[in-house]
Design a protein around this motif. Sequence first.
Motif, PDB file in Angstrom:
ATOM      1  N   MET A  12      24.473 -46.309  -6.052  1.00  0.00           N
ATOM      2  CA  MET A  12      23.091 -46.318  -5.577  1.00  0.00           C
ATOM      3  C   MET A  12      22.701 -47.807  -5.378  1.00  0.00           C
ATOM      4  N   ALA A  13      21.856 -47.769  -4.223  1.00  0.00           N
ATOM      5  CA  ALA A  13      21.532 -49.136  -3.817  1.00  0.00           C
ATOM      6  C   ALA A  13      20.714 -50.116  -4.611  1.00  0.00           C
ATOM      7  N   GLN A  14      20.732 -51.236  -4.963  1.00  0.00           N
ATOM      8  CA  GLN A  14      19.895 -51.955  -5.702  1.00  0.00           C
ATOM      9  C   GLN A  14      18.158 -52.104  -4.867  1.00  0.00           C
ATOM     10  N   ILE A  15      17.300 -51.587  -5.590  1.00  0.00           N
ATOM     11  CA  ILE A  15      16.112 -51.789  -5.227  1.00  0.00           C
ATOM     12  C   ILE A  15      15.342 -52.874  -5.565  1.00  0.00           C
ATOM     13  N   THR A  16      15.442 -53.830  -4.682  1.00  0.00           N
ATOM     14  CA  THR A  16      14.868 -55.058  -4.985  1.00  0.00           C
ATOM     15  C   THR A  16      12.916 -55.264  -4.845  1.00  0.00           C
ATOM     16  N   ALA A  17      12.524 -56.414  -5.337  1.00  0.00           N
ATOM     17  CA  ALA A  17      10.976 -56.453  -5.204  1.00  0.00           C
ATOM     18  C   ALA A  17      10.856 -56.584  -3.637  1.00  0.00           C
ATOM     19  N   ALA A  18      11.988 -57.140  -2.974  1.00  0.00           N
ATOM     20  CA  ALA A  18      11.295 -57.527  -1.760  1.00  0.00           C
ATOM     21  C   ALA A  18      11.572 -56.205  -0.742  1.00  0.00           C
ATOM     22  N   LEU A  19      12.358 -55.390  -1.081  1.00  0.00           N
ATOM     23  CA  LEU A  19      12.560 -54.199  -0.458  1.00  0.00           C
ATOM     24  C   LEU A  19      11.282 -53.431  -0.689  1.00  0.00           C
ATOM     25  N   VAL A  20      10.593 -53.554  -1.948  1.00  0.00           N
ATOM     26  CA  VAL A  20       9.489 -52.434  -2.300  1.00  0.00           C
ATOM     27  C   VAL A  20       8.424 -53.220  -1.495  1.00  0.00           C
ATOM     28  N   LYS A  21       8.177 -54.430  -1.505  1.00  0.00           N
ATOM     29  CA  LYS A  21       7.071 -55.240  -0.807  1.00  0.00           C
ATOM     30  C   LYS A  21       7.137 -54.871   0.666  1.00  0.00           C
ATOM     31  N   GLU A  22       8.724 -54.726   1.494  1.00  0.00           N
ATOM     32  CA  GLU A  22       8.422 -54.494   2.834  1.00  0.00           C
ATOM     33  C   GLU A  22       8.030 -52.970   3.076  1.00  0.00           C
ATOM     34  N   LEU A  23       8.383 -52.026   2.424  1.00  0.00           N
ATOM     35  CA  LEU A  23       8.087 -50.795   2.405  1.00  0.00           C
ATOM     36  C   LEU A  23       6.425 -50.758   2.048  1.00  0.00           C
ATOM     37  N   ARG A  24       5.777 -51.198   1.288  1.00  0.00           N
ATOM     38  CA  ARG A  24       4.462 -51.293   1.076  1.00  0.00           C
ATOM     39  C   ARG A  24       3.642 -51.759   2.182  1.00  0.00           C
ATOM     40  N   GLU A  25       4.176 -52.906   2.861  1.00  0.00           N
ATOM     41  CA  GLU A  25       3.359 -53.403   3.931  1.00  0.00           C
ATOM     42  C   GLU A  25       3.480 -52.619   5.112  1.00  0.00           C
ATOM     43  N   THR A  26       4.617 -51.738   5.226  1.00  0.00           N
ATOM     44  CA  THR A  26       4.622 -50.970   6.521  1.00  0.00           C
ATOM     45  C   THR A  26       4.237 -49.630   6.230  1.00  0.00           C
ATOM     46  N   SER A  27       3.942 -49.457   5.093  1.00  0.00           N
ATOM     47  CA  SER A  27       3.496 -47.728   4.731  1.00  0.00           C
ATOM     48  C   SER A  27       1.903 -47.833   4.377  1.00  0.00           C
ATOM     49  N   GLY A  28       1.645 -48.861   3.720  1.00  0.00           N
ATOM     50  CA  GLY A  28       0.272 -48.807   3.115  1.00  0.00           C
ATOM     51  C   GLY A  28       0.285 -48.207   1.628  1.00  0.00           C
ATOM     52  N   ALA A  29       1.205 -47.672   1.360  1.00  0.00           N
ATOM     53  CA  ALA A  29       1.170 -46.860   0.008  1.00  0.00           C
ATOM     54  C   ALA A  29       1.079 -47.755  -1.088  1.00  0.00           C
ATOM     55  N   GLY A  30       1.061 -47.343  -2.364  1.00  0.00           N
ATOM     56  CA  GLY A  30       1.056 -47.931  -3.503  1.00  0.00           C
ATOM     57  C   GLY A  30       2.338 -48.578  -3.996  1.00  0.00           C
ATOM     58  N   MET A  31       2.558 -49.823  -4.862  1.00  0.00           N
ATOM     59  CA  MET A  31       3.804 -50.289  -5.150  1.00  0.00           C
ATOM     60  C   MET A  31       4.543 -49.051  -5.941  1.00  0.00           C
ATOM     61  N   MET A  32       3.960 -48.446  -6.968  1.00  0.00           N
ATOM     62  CA  MET A  32       4.672 -47.420  -7.466  1.00  0.00           C
ATOM     63  C   MET A  32       5.348 -46.404  -6.788  1.00  0.00           C
ATOM     64  N   ASP A  33       4.582 -45.902  -5.870  1.00  0.00           N
ATOM     65  CA  ASP A  33       4.966 -44.955  -5.000  1.00  0.00           C
ATOM     66  C   ASP A  33       6.208 -45.211  -3.894  1.00  0.00           C
ATOM     67  N   CYS A  34       6.125 -46.764  -3.537  1.00  0.00           N
ATOM     68  CA  CYS A  34       7.003 -47.219  -2.712  1.00  0.00           C
ATOM     69  C   CYS A  34       8.320 -47.175  -3.647  1.00  0.00           C
ATOM     70  N   LYS A  35       8.319 -47.752  -4.670  1.00  0.00           N
ATOM     71  CA  LYS A  35       9.675 -47.850  -5.609  1.00  0.00           C
ATOM     72  C   LYS A  35      10.318 -46.505  -5.863  1.00  0.00           C
ATOM     73  N   LYS A  36       9.353 -45.524  -6.045  1.00  0.00           N
ATOM     74  CA  LYS A  36       9.899 -44.091  -6.062  1.00  0.00           C
ATOM     75  C   LYS A  36      10.460 -43.850  -4.856  1.00  0.00           C
ATOM     76  N   ALA A  37       9.760 -44.140  -3.724  1.00  0.00           N
ATOM     77  CA  ALA A  37      10.313 -43.571  -2.601  1.00  0.00           C
ATOM     78  C   ALA A  37      11.857 -44.150  -2.350  1.00  0.00           C
ATOM     79  N   LEU A  38      11.916 -45.634  -2.649  1.00  0.00           N
ATOM     80  CA  LEU A  38      13.239 -45.997  -2.317  1.00  0.00           C
ATOM     81  C   LEU A  38      14.195 -45.454  -3.221  1.00  0.00           C
ATOM     82  N   ASN A  39      13.664 -45.206  -4.290  1.00  0.00           N
ATOM     83  CA  ASN A  39      14.721 -44.680  -5.306  1.00  0.00           C
ATOM     84  C   ASN A  39      15.314 -43.261  -4.999  1.00  0.00           C
ATOM     85  N   GLU A  40      14.216 -42.389  -4.337  1.00  0.00           N
ATOM     86  CA  GLU A  40      14.539 -41.233  -4.000  1.00  0.00           C
ATOM     87  C   GLU A  40      15.307 -41.344  -2.642  1.00  0.00           C
ATOM     88  N   THR A  41      15.690 -42.272  -1.874  1.00  0.00           N
ATOM     89  CA  THR A  41      16.219 -42.363  -0.642  1.00  0.00           C
ATOM     90  C   THR A  41      17.404 -43.490  -0.544  1.00  0.00           C
TER      91      THR A  41
END
Length: 307
Positions: free
Chosen positions: A1-30
């Motif tokens: 499984m890919a490492q979910i870094t803080a930078a990756l979560v930040k990037e997804l949050r900025e592009t999606s507008g979703a909450g931090m925990m939701d972004c982290k969960k989405a990255l874990n799921e994908t």
Amino acid sequence: MAQITAALVKELRETSGAGMMDCKKALNETDGDIQAAQDWLRQKGLASAAKKAGRVAAEGLVAVSTGENSAAVIEVNSETDFVAKNDQFQTYVKNTAGVAIEVADFDALKAAKYPGSEKSCEETLTELVGTIGENMNMRRMEKLSVSNGVVASYIHNATGEGLGKIGVLVALESTGDKDKLNGLGKQIAMHIAATNPLSLDRNSVNPEDVERERTVLIEQAKEAGKPEEIAIKMVEGRMRKFYEENCLLEQAFVIDPDTTVGKAAEALGKELGTDITVTGYVRFELGEGIEKKEDDFAAEVAAAAGA
């Protein structure tokens, strides 16, 4: 499984507008796939907040919450008054106001856990944007406390318990009877809602506001042909009126215009056999300072018909 870094979560949050925990969960799921994570968020209705974030939110609710020796007031904005009447939105605002009384400041409120959830108050609102379908934001919060006495509150144009268009807090420091202090405090809070004073007293008026007012009055007197020394004397009298009109403790009390707010507090203090000091106040009016877009509905219809 890919490492979910803080930078990756930040990037997804900025592009999606979703909450931090939701972004982290989405990255874990994908498995860390940004594009797939964005799709996952959209499927869950969480990414839609980004598209709405740029729209003006000047409606909504002001809410107050009171405790033993403190109280808090918050403003949460929505795009339309229709959403302000939504039960989900009202519940969110009321619950968040309850959290506000337990935290130190606005940043702490945004980060605090929303009641009954593992998500923060800010993340919960982002989720609500996706559910309700229009932009909403937590705008501000203030809190007042006293060592002895009460912090009274008042809501104007109430739409529910502790919810409305104008929220006021007023702090009374005193060892007197709390029921009577609350009675006076609520009257002063109603007064503040109606008059919107510039400051508590003369000492708390912004010096720039004083100097600007004085300069304008001096120039007015000179324009009227008065010599400078006479103009200055005239201005002193007009400045006294400025303070009386704009400083809470010097304003004529709307409950009893024959006295001032400060004198009303002194009178109750004598009755209770103790001093009463008005130490501060907060007044939130929904949408104040937000630039609202004025829509020309007729022009909009005409343009649509032409198209």
